[in-house]
Scaffold this motif. Structure first.
Motif, short mmCIF file in Angstrom:
data_model
loop_
_atom_site.label_atom_id
_atom_site.label_comp_id
_atom_site.label_asym_id
_atom_site.label_seq_id
_atom_site.Cartn_x
_atom_site.Cartn_y
_atom_site.Cartn_z
N PRO A 195 67.44 48.48 20.55
CA PRO A 195 68.29 49.67 20.67
C PRO A 195 69.66 49.36 21.26
CG PRO A 195 66.06 50.20 21.33
CD PRO A 195 66.10 48.71 21.15
N CYS B 239 62.60 60.85 16.02
CA CYS B 239 63.97 60.42 15.73
C CYS B 239 64.52 61.14 14.50
CB CYS B 239 64.00 58.91 15.50
SG CYS B 239 64.11 57.95 17.01
N LEU C 190 67.30 53.16 14.48
CA LEU C 190 66.73 53.48 15.78
C LEU C 190 65.31 54.00 15.63
CD1 LEU C 190 66.97 53.91 18.87
CD2 LEU C 190 67.83 56.22 18.36
N ALA D 212 67.09 60.03 20.47
CA ALA D 212 67.94 60.04 19.28
C ALA D 212 68.94 61.18 19.24
CB ALA D 212 67.05 60.12 18.03
N THR E 168 63.04 51.22 14.77
CA THR E 168 62.81 50.36 15.93
C THR E 168 61.77 50.96 16.87
OG1 THR E 168 65.07 49.51 15.83
CG2 THR E 168 63.90 49.25 17.92
N PHE F 206 72.52 52.00 20.89
CA PHE F 206 71.89 53.25 21.30
C PHE F 206 71.42 53.22 22.75
CE2 PHE F 206 71.59 54.47 16.84
CZ PHE F 206 71.71 55.85 16.92
N SER F 207 71.61 52.10 23.43
CA SER F 207 71.23 52.02 24.83
C SER F 207 72.13 51.01 25.53
CB SER F 207 69.77 51.61 24.99
OG SER F 207 69.60 50.20 24.85
N TYR G 101 64.86 54.71 28.05
CA TYR G 101 65.92 54.87 27.05
C TYR G 101 66.54 56.26 27.12
CZ TYR G 101 64.47 50.56 24.63
OH TYR G 101 64.19 49.26 24.29
N SER H 270 66.49 56.41 10.45
CA SER H 270 67.52 55.51 10.97
C SER H 270 66.91 54.20 11.48
CB SER H 270 68.26 56.20 12.13
OG SER H 270 67.36 56.35 13.23
N LEU I 97 71.75 48.02 18.56
CA LEU I 97 72.13 49.10 17.65
C LEU I 97 73.10 50.08 18.30
CD1 LEU I 97 68.60 49.91 16.13
CD2 LEU I 97 70.49 48.74 14.98
#
Length: 303
Positions: A242, A167, A177, A45, A180, A247-248, A297, A175, A245
C-alpha cells in the motif's frame, strides 16, 4: 395472574432459543469477523477528502452480514449430516433437526437476496463479488473439503473477498489497493486455518473431511506449522505494497510489517513444536492480525 407470567417466560425462552439457532446457522462470530475486515477496507480506501457516511457503513455491514450468513447457512445445509459427527458442530440447528433443510435453504435464500441487493446499492462490482464469494464458498469450497487439503486454498478466496468488496464499495472499481488487501487477507487465512485444522483434526477426520495434511494416519503438524510460518512471513513484504501504491505512509507500512513479524514468530513456534498450546497461540494471534493491520492503515489515512 400466574398464567400470563408463565406464558411470557415460555415465549421469552422460545425467542432466545430461536435467535441462538439463527446465530449458529449464520456462524455469527465468523460473519462479524468477515464483515469487520470489509468495513476496515472500506475506511482505508475512502477518499481522505470525502465525508464518512454512516448510512453507507450500515448498508455495507448489513449487506456483508447477510451475504456471509447466507453462505454459512448453505454450508450447514450441505454438511448437516457431517456436522452430527463432530463435537463442535453437533448442536447446530440443522444437525439436531430443530430446523429442517427447507428452513435452512429458505433462510439462506432470503439473506442472499437482501444482502446482495444492499451491496448492489454501492455499485455492480460489490454485488458481483458478494455473489461470487457466496457461490464459491458454498458450492466449491464446501464439497471440496471432503476431497483434498487444497480446499484450504480454495476457501481462502471467498474468505479474502470481503477486503476487496470493502475497497470496491468505497472506490467503485477493482483497484490495486483492493487487490492488495485481498492478497493480505488470503495469506492471513492460511496460518489461521492451519492452527484450527490442527486443533480440530480428530473431529474433521471423524466426519470424513480431508482438510489437513496427514502422515501415517495422523495430522502432520510439522508441515502445517511450516506452511503457517511461510504464509505469515509473506505478510511482511505485503505490508509495504500500500505504501508503494501511495495509499499509506512508510511508518504505517513498517507498523503492519512489525505486526506480521510478530505473527510469524508465533507461527514459527507452531512449526518448531506443533502441539495444542502453540496451535492455540497461532489461532489467537490470527484473530488479532487483520483488525490490527487494517486499523493501522486506516488510522494512517486519518492523520
Amino acid at each position: 395472574m400466574k398464567q400470563p407470567i408463565t406464558t411470557s417466560k415460555a415465549s421469552s425462552r422460545a425467542a432466545s432459543g430461536f435467535w441462538s439457532d439463527v446465530s449458529q446457522l449464520v456462524k455469527l462470530r465468523l460473519s462479524v469477523t468477515v464483515v469487520l475486515s470489509s468495513v476496515l477496507a472500506y475506511l482505508i480506501a475512502l477518499d481522505p477528502g470525502a465525508s464518512l457516511s454512516w448510512w453507507a457503513l450500515f448498508v455495507l455491514t448489513a449487506g456483508g452480514l447477510l451475504t456471509a450468513g447466507a453462505a454459512n447457512a448453505l454450508n450447514e445445509v450441505l454438511e448437516k449430516d457431517y456436522d452430527k459427527m463432530m463435537a463442535r458442530t453437533a448442536n447446530r440447528p440443522l444437525a439436531t433437526g430443530q430446523w429442517s433443510t427447507s428452513d435452512g435453504v429458505m433462510a439462506a435464500g432470503f439473506m442472499c437476496l437482501v444482502g446482495v441487493t444492499l451491496l448492489a446499492l454501492f455499485n455492480p462490482w460489490t454485488a458481483f463479488l458478494g455473489t461470487f464469494s457466496l457461490v464459491s464458498y458454498a458450492f466449491v469450497y464446501t464439497p471440496m473439503k471432503r476431497v483434498s487439503p487444497a480446499a484450504v486454498f480454495v476457501g481462502a478466496v471467498p474468505g479474502a473477498l470481503p477486503a476487496l468488496i470493502g475497497c470496491t464499495a468505497a472506490q467503485g472499481y477493482i483497484s490495486w489497493l483492493g487487490f492488495t488487501l485481498f492478497v493480505i487477507q488470503f495469506f492471513w487465512q492460511l496460518p489461521h486455518f492451519y492452527a484450527i485444522g490442527f486443533l480440530g483434526y480428530e473431529d474433521y477426520k471423524r466426519a470424513g473431511f480431508k482438510l489437513v495434511l496427514e502422515r501415517n494416519g495422523k495430522v502432520d503438524g510439522n508441515r502445517l506449522g511450516r506452511d503457517a510460518f511461510w504464509a505469515a512471513i509473506a505478510l511482511i513484504p505485503l505490508a509495504f505494497v500500500p505504501f508503494l501504491l501511495d495509499f499509506s505512509s512508510l511508518s504505517a507500512a513498517f507498523g503492519v510489517a512489525v505486526i506480521g513479524a510478530l505473527f510469524s514468530v508465533v507461527a514459527f513456534d507452531f512449526w518448531r513444536k506443533p502441539d495444542r498450546q502453540t496451535a492455540l497461540r497461532t489461532m489467537f494471534a490470527s484473530f488479532l492480525y487483520i483488525p490490527l493491520a487494517f486499523s493501522t492503515y486506516w488510522i494512517d489515512q486519518l492523520l
